[in-house]
Write an enzyme that holds these catalytic residues in place. Sequence first.
Site, mmCIF file in Angstrom:
data_model
loop_
_atom_site.group_PDB
_atom_site.id
_atom_site.type_symbol
_atom_site.label_atom_id
_atom_site.label_comp_id
_atom_site.label_asym_id
_atom_site.label_seq_id
_atom_site.Cartn_x
_atom_site.Cartn_y
_atom_site.Cartn_z
ATOM 1 N N HIS A 15 10.406 -1.699 6.229
ATOM 2 C CA HIS A 15 10.525 -2.047 7.655
ATOM 3 C C HIS A 15 11.379 -3.298 7.881
ATOM 4 O O HIS A 15 11.124 -4.074 8.800
ATOM 5 C CB HIS A 15 9.153 -2.252 8.296
ATOM 6 C CG HIS A 15 8.163 -1.171 8.041
ATOM 7 N ND1 HIS A 15 8.415 0.146 8.364
ATOM 8 C CD2 HIS A 15 6.923 -1.197 7.474
ATOM 9 C CE1 HIS A 15 7.361 0.881 8.017
ATOM 10 N NE2 HIS A 15 6.452 0.089 7.476
ATOM 11 N N SER A 69 6.541 3.248 3.783
ATOM 12 C CA SER A 69 5.677 2.107 4.047
ATOM 13 C C SER A 69 4.745 1.878 2.847
ATOM 14 O O SER A 69 5.234 1.670 1.738
ATOM 15 C CB SER A 69 4.931 2.304 5.368
ATOM 16 O OG SER A 69 4.401 1.086 5.831
#
Length: 154
Positions: free
Chosen positions: A79, A43
């Site tokens: 993501h 992330s």
Amino acid sequence: MAQDVVWVGGGSVANLLAVWRVHGLDQIFRRVWQAGVVLGGVSAGSICWYRGGTTDSFGPELRAVTDGLALLPFDNGVHLDSEPARRPTVHRLVRDGVLGETHCTDDGAGLVYRGTELVEAVTEVDGAAGHVVTRGADGEVVERRLPTRLLTAG
């Protein structure tokens, strides 16, 4: 320099970069990377090594961050498979020229580089993959799914 790997977790990429710069860690990370230490993360901990990418660091709506450490001369999308707004945001930002060639991952997938060369995509989750998003000569966005090697135990 004695570490083999530096792993950075998720969070706010904007805050992460700001704190690192205040304390000079941006320059330290560049030196350890040049010395061969593996840098990785998930992330925000992925986006930070690139020129930039998509982030929710500035609020609930995804925006571009364009002041990453730029150790890798690409942008980054994370993501892609689990947050519905990520893929269209990456595509829009690439189409509009805000982001350049953008290397993306589904959750559970990772990208492996030697220096700045992308050498493979790997995953711990069957079906998760890496992707490269570029803007074609006609201005249209092209997303290419990378062959992705499933990592197995043993």
